[in-house]
Design an enzyme around this catalytic site. Structure first.
Site, PDB file in Angstrom:
ATOM      1  N   GLY A  68      10.090  10.804   7.106  1.00 57.92           N
ATOM      2  CA  GLY A  68      10.679   9.476   7.271  1.00 57.92           C
ATOM      3  C   GLY A  68      11.135   9.147   8.684  1.00 57.92           C
ATOM      4  CB  SER A  81      29.161  44.257  24.036  1.00 55.26           C
ATOM      5  OG  SER A  81      29.085  43.173  23.151  1.00 55.26           O
ATOM      6  CG  MET A 123       7.936   9.583  14.099  1.00 54.39           C
ATOM      7  SD  MET A 123       6.806  10.671  14.905  1.00 54.39           S
ATOM      8  CE  MET A 123       6.334  11.713  13.592  1.00 54.39           C
ATOM      9  NE  ARG A 166       6.570  16.861   3.090  1.00 55.99           N
ATOM     10  CZ  ARG A 166       6.878  15.624   3.427  1.00 55.99           C
ATOM     11  NH1 ARG A 166       6.402  15.094   4.520  1.00 55.99           N
ATOM     12  NH2 ARG A 166       7.662  14.891   2.665  1.00 55.99           N
ATOM     13  CG  HIS A 222      16.415   9.042   4.055  1.00 53.26           C
ATOM     14  ND1 HIS A 222      17.715   9.133   4.505  1.00 53.26           N
ATOM     15  CD2 HIS A 222      15.636   9.426   5.086  1.00 53.26           C
ATOM     16  CE1 HIS A 222      17.708   9.533   5.757  1.00 53.26           C
ATOM     17  NE2 HIS A 222      16.456   9.715   6.145  1.00 53.26           N
ATOM     18  CE  LYS A 231       2.202  12.280   6.851  1.00 54.24           C
ATOM     19  NZ  LYS A 231       2.795  11.003   7.316  1.00 54.24           N
ATOM     20  CE1 TYR A 236      27.062  44.965  18.755  1.00 54.15           C
ATOM     21  CE2 TYR A 236      26.339  47.149  19.453  1.00 54.15           C
ATOM     22  CZ  TYR A 236      27.217  46.080  19.560  1.00 54.15           C
ATOM     23  OH  TYR A 236      28.230  46.123  20.470  1.00 54.15           O
ATOM     24  CB  CYS A 290      29.891  40.362  21.072  1.00 54.83           C
ATOM     25  SG  CYS A 290      30.512  40.273  22.758  1.00 54.83           S
ATOM     26  NE  ARG A 342      -0.297   8.983   5.130  1.00 58.05           N
ATOM     27  CZ  ARG A 342      -0.475   9.930   4.227  1.00 58.05           C
ATOM     28  NH1 ARG A 342      -1.710  10.334   3.926  1.00 58.05           N
ATOM     29  NH2 ARG A 342       0.557  10.519   3.652  1.00 58.05           N
TER      30      ARG A 342
HETATM   31  P1  ADP Z   1       5.846   9.847   5.625  1.00 56.82           P
HETATM   32  O1  ADP Z   1       5.416  10.876   6.597  1.00 56.82           O
HETATM   33  O2  ADP Z   1       7.029   9.083   6.045  1.00 56.82           O
HETATM   34  O3  ADP Z   1       5.882  10.375   4.224  1.00 56.82           O
HETATM   35  P2  ADP Z   1       3.255   8.815   5.012  1.00 56.82           P
HETATM   36  O4  ADP Z   1       2.269   8.643   6.103  1.00 56.82           O
HETATM   37  O5  ADP Z   1       3.098  10.029   4.177  1.00 56.82           O
HETATM   38  O6  ADP Z   1       4.684   8.742   5.647  1.00 56.82           O
HETATM   39  O7  ADP Z   1       3.125   7.527   4.134  1.00 56.82           O
HETATM   40  C1  ADP Z   1       4.143   6.774   3.564  1.00 56.82           C
HETATM   41  C2  ADP Z   1       3.815   6.449   2.140  1.00 56.82           C
HETATM   42  O8  ADP Z   1       2.598   5.739   2.022  1.00 56.82           O
HETATM   43  C3  ADP Z   1       3.657   7.677   1.287  1.00 56.82           C
HETATM   44  O9  ADP Z   1       4.228   7.447   0.040  1.00 56.82           O
HETATM   45  C4  ADP Z   1       2.163   7.821   1.167  1.00 56.82           C
HETATM   46  O10 ADP Z   1       1.800   8.489   0.004  1.00 56.82           O
HETATM   47  C5  ADP Z   1       1.717   6.385   1.161  1.00 56.82           C
HETATM   48  N1  ADP Z   1       0.350   6.294   1.695  1.00 56.82           N
HETATM   49  C6  ADP Z   1      -0.063   6.668   2.900  1.00 56.82           C
HETATM   50  N2  ADP Z   1      -1.383   6.509   3.041  1.00 56.82           N
HETATM   51  C7  ADP Z   1      -1.827   5.991   1.885  1.00 56.82           C
HETATM   52  C8  ADP Z   1      -3.122   5.610   1.397  1.00 56.82           C
HETATM   53  N3  ADP Z   1      -4.202   5.740   2.151  1.00 56.82           N
HETATM   54  N4  ADP Z   1      -3.186   5.116   0.159  1.00 56.82           N
HETATM   55  C9  ADP Z   1      -2.088   4.990  -0.601  1.00 56.82           C
HETATM   56  N5  ADP Z   1      -0.857   5.328  -0.217  1.00 56.82           N
HETATM   57  C10 ADP Z   1      -0.709   5.844   1.019  1.00 56.82           C
HETATM   58 MG    MG Z   2       4.516  11.408   3.411  1.00 60.10          MG
END
Ligand code: ADP
Ligand code: MG
Ligand code: MG
Length: 870
Positions: free
Chosen positions: A100, A763, A102, A335, A454, A21, A850, A830, A91
């Site tokens: 989702g 094998s 962490m 991503r 989810h 991220k 193989y 195998c 984040r």
């Molecule tokens: P995950 O990895 O579980 O998607 P994120 O870190 O991406 O967690 O964030 C969870 C939610 O919060 C996402 O919908 C993201 O877009 C939103 N979010 C995170 N940072 C910000 C921010 N700075 N402003 C607005 N929304 C945010």
């Molecule tokens: Mg996210």
């Protein structure tokens, strides 16, 4: 050492340090996209946090506050300053995306004073208190471990009190009340006031994100996806973009192509006046992205342009998060998007045809394991047409699933462990805690949530059928039933069927049909075949398996286990007669009966394989496996066989072994009873001659199992050769055949140069080789494997993924030793590992000729072999 990077200091190649991220936020920042500014605390800071007993080192704390000061400068706002407050999100972000798994906290930096300032500054009291209540809930949940649903309950109560259907119906006054009650709850739970100091909030949040790396669901996810436990997560601290400022604000997710079908179109969902997870949490039903085109055409166009730019740049389908703050677009994440297998194939083929990527690059766009979903049945079209759906939800993840319904993840899992083959998990909505139940289930049905909920995201990742957001059904999770609009009730254990391609739900068990392997699949697999060097064969014991294997593109049979044929009802009597025989003559008589059956089996296998090589392994299991164990069964069998109970019981007892895995089996049987090897050789050679006479040339490969010593092999090979010569003389037809051995006893690997003097092929039987190298039995490892995972001794099951360090070393060595004696020796594998992508890469790298795997894994292996080449 630097532990904190501003977004503009990073780039997309720094994902090890910044997490996926963070690296992509940095890249998007550098590309000039509208990303709220921020900084990333590295994964190294996380590992150090754990090394130092779950504490953040002072120097890292200092660095965090330095970067925070810089962020204040960039944004022109001040952290904790009511007159112009900076609020941030904290984040998580590991090297690879763990959706989702962490935790994330939004609106951090708000407190009793800041909320007032924020209200004044924005002239939007509702927004300010909405942000505050969200923050209190997230902070309490993520950092302090107070259960989320305690807050949800308060929110629900306030909503009910004021007759608000949705959270957006709550006014500023209502939200103030929520905040008061949230803070009371916090105090009651923690015995102290909600923390007001933003700096304390920030450090606690960073630590909580570090800790979330080791929450149970993240650990399970890592194990399922073979992600190392020592990577750690980065933490991103980012200025908030407010999607909850009113009806000109919102938040959403978008894909550059349709993740279910692969169609080239901007695809996604958004919710107005919402924040963060609202879209995926199923709080309100989101709108399709196309609706944005009508309501905010400029924002839509900007998003579409960015999508195109990102896709071209990353050369892959992108999954993006965005937020609109009073009409202004912010990008929060991009991503490579998860997608169904169908979509993955279409996208890969389309992108090659669009000239965006090469065929080689296309190989890497499809996860071999995902192909699995395409190889499994769909519903029989006629049955489907005749069936009347009982409900309809969103077609969230393709496939057809049928099974008994369970209403909790635990029960679904338990049902499968009890031996139920088909289970469907029914939930209002799923959460990361449900992951193991989702793994166990054939399909998932939820009543709430959209295409990016989810359940939908995770199911697509697993290649599992999912119907989400099925508002037609009303679920009572507590009493374990759901009802459909017509008032019918479906209870735990009832059968239903889900069609993941339409979203329809059916009562009962619908018949399924084999998949078609044409279109994008065929094109893509043809490219894989052009690219790979490693050949792919199948493990097949019956003509049916062989036919399946050919259909999936197998180039021969790498392992035919002859004993499977002996277990069949019409054969086992002759087999048993052979076992209880007391003289060689009696044994030969019984073997005479088995001969035509074996010959017939081999003929059909050879016919099915149309000239591709077929490796046949001589009898392998210990003989007691063919006899009953219980007295009652022994008595009955004795009667059938015309001997006394005592006699048969004595034989059973004499065959009893303390360690059958290391007992009288494999080539040891042929040493004791050479006539068995003789009969099997005769059956093989006769069959080969017979089909040769029909015009199919086969070169049978006769494989001796469990060899550990050259002389063992030599002894049995002499019998094979003598028998083969004799048969060919009798028939007056000469054919080519090979004699080789399994390498599955460590000593065979260690002396492979000697063994190769007699063996024309090796094998690698990696099931036994793993078993004997580690010294633990495959059948018993289940008892303690989980402890090994929990204590982080093992990250993967060595029977599923080849242990390259130990077992792999033996394979590599044996391959080299074998070739030193016999340069043209044919090498294959195998074991179970022959179908595991990462193990296949290893096989490619050590130069095997193989891999052989079960028929359903053949396409997976073909792709994995191509990927190994790229
Ligand atoms: P995950 O990895 O579980 O998607 P994120 O870190 O991406 O967690 O964030 C969870 C939610 O919060 C996402 O919908 C993201 O877009 C939103 N979010 C995170 N940072 C910000 C921010 N700075 N402003 C607005 N929304 C945010
Ligand atoms: Mg996210
Ligand atoms: Mg074996």
């Amino acid at each position: 050492k630097k532990y904190v990077y501003m977004f503009y200091e990073g780039n997309k190649d720094m994902r090890e340090l910044l997490g996926g991220k963070g690296a992509n936020l940095a890249e998007m920042t550098n590309l000039g996209l509208p990303v709220p500014p921020g900084f990333t605390v590295t994964t190294e800071a996380c590992t150090r946090y754990y090394e130092e007993g779950e504490k953040i080192a002072d120097e890292i704390v200092e660095e965090i506050f330095e970067k925070l000061a810089e962020l204040e400068k960039i944004t022109g706002k001040k952290f904790g300053d009511p007159s112009n407050p900076l609020l941030v999100s904290v984040r998580s972000g590991a090297r690879v995306s763990m959706p989702g798994m962490m935790d994330t906290i939004l609106n951090l930096g708000i407190n009793d004073e800041v909320v007032k300032g924020l209200a004044e500054l924005t002239n939007n009291e509702r927004f300010a208190y909405d942000s505050y209540r969200r923050f209190i809930q997230m902070f309490s949940d993520v950092v302090m471990g107070i259960e989320k649903n305690k807050f949800e309950k308060i929110l629900d109560e306030v909503k009910e009190k004021y007759g608000a259907k949705y959270d957006t119906d709550l006014t500023a006054e209502h939200l103030k009340e929520v905040v008061v009650r949230y803070k009371e709850l916090y105090k009651a739970e923690k015995g102290e006031d909600f923390p007001q100091d933003p700096k304390v909030q920030l450090l606690e949040a960073v630590k909580a994100v570090f800790r979330s790396w080791n929450n149970p669901r993240a650990i399970v996810y890592r194990r399922l996806n073979e992600i190392p436990h020592d990577w750690g997560t980065a933490v991103n601290v980012q200025m908030m973009a407010y999607g909850n400022m009113g009806n000109d604000s919102g938040t959403g997710v978008a894909f550059t192509r349709n993740p279910a079908t692969g169609e080239k179109e901007l695809y996604g969902e958004f919710l107005m006046n919402a924040q963060g997870e609202d879209v995926v949490a199923g709080i309100r039903t989101p709108q399709p992205i196309s609706a944005l085109k009508e309501t905010m055409p400029e924002v839509y166009q900007q998003l579409a342009d960015i999508a195109k730019k990102l896709e071209t740049y990353y050369k892959d389908m992108q999954d993006m998060e965005f937020t609109i703050e009073r009409g202004k677009l912010y990008m929060l994440q991009t991503r490579n998007g998860k997608r169904t297998a169908q979509a993955a194939l279409k996208i890969a083929v389309d992108m090659v045809e669009e000239g965006l990527i090469t065929k080689e690059e296309a190989m890497l766009k499809v996860d071999p394991k995902q192909l699995d979903t395409l190889l499994h049945p769909t519903f029989e079209p006629d049955a489907l047409k005749a069936a009347k759906p009982i409900a309809k939800g969103l077609p969230a993840s393709l496939g057809a699933a049928t099974g008994k319904i369970y209403f909790t993840a635990e029960e679904a899992k338990a049902a499968v462990e009890r031996g139920e083959k088909k289970v469907i998990l029914v939930r209002t909505e799923t959460s990361p805690e449900d992951i193991e139940g989702m793994v166990a289930a054939q399909g998932i049905l939820t009543s709430r949530g959209g295409m990016t909920s989810h359940a939908a995201v995770v199911a697509r990742g697993m290649g599992k059928c999912c119907v989400a957001g099925c508002g037609d059904i009303t679920i009572n999770e507590e009493e374990k039933y759901f009802t459909t609009p017509d008032g019918k009730v479906y209870r735990e254990g009832d059968w239903i069927s889900l069609d993941g391609s339409t979203g329809y739900v059916y009562a009962g068990e619908l018949p399924t049909k084999e998949p078609e392997l044409t279109g994008y699949f065929a094109t893509f697999m043809q490219w894989a075949d052009e690219i790979r060097r490693l050949k792919v064969r199948a493990n097949a014991d019956t003509p049916r398996d062989a036919a399946q294997a050919r259909k999936f593109g197998a180039e021969g049979i790498g392992l035919c286990r002859t004993e499977h044929m002996f277990f069949e009802e019409d054969r086992i009597p002759a087999m048993r007669e052979m076992i209880v025989a007391r003289t060689e003559e009696q044994r030969r008589k019984a073997l005479e009966k088995l001969l035509p059956m074996q010959r017939g089996d081999f003929e059909s296998l050879f016919r099915e394989m149309k000239g591709y090589p077929v490796t046949i392994r001589l009898l392998d299991p210990p003989l007691h496996e063919f006899l009953p164990k219980e007295d009652d069964a022994i008595r009955e069998l004795a009667k059938e066989m015309g001997i006394t109970f005592e006699e048969l019981k004595a034989i059973v007892q004499s065959l009893h072994e303390l360690n059958p895995m290391l007992g009288h089996r494999g080539c040891r049987l042929a040493v004791t009873y050479p006539e068995i090897a003789e009969m099997q050789t005769r059956a093989i050679i006769e069959a080969a001659i017979n089909v040769k006479n029909e015009g199919i040339d086969v070169v049978p490969e006769i494989m001796v199992p469990l060899v550990g010593e050259l002389k063992e092999l030599k002894y049995i090979k002499d019998i094979i050769v003598k028998t083969a010569e004799k048969v060919m003389e009798e028939k007056g037809v000469k054919i080519e055949y090979k004699v080789g051995t399994m390498i599955e006893v460590p000593r065979a690997a260690l002396t492979a140069d000697e063994i190769a003097k007699e063996a024309e092929f090796f094998s690698f039987g990696t099931n036994d080789l793993t078993q004997m190298t580690f010294g633990f039995s495959r059948d018993d490892i289940g008892k303690f494997l989980n402890d090994y995972f929990e204590k982080k001794i093992f990250e993967t099951d060595p029977f599923a993924r080849l242990d390259e360090k130990g077992v792999g070393k033996l394979i590599k060595m044996a391959a080299e030793l074998g070739r030193s004696t016999r340069p043209d020796i044919k090498l294959g594998i195998c074991g179970e590992h022959g179908g595991d992508p990462s193990s296949i890469e290893f096989c490619h790298n050590v130069g095997l000729d193989y891999v052989s795997c079960s028929p359903f894994r053949v396409p997976i292996a073909r792709l994995a072999a191509a990927q190994a080449q790229v």
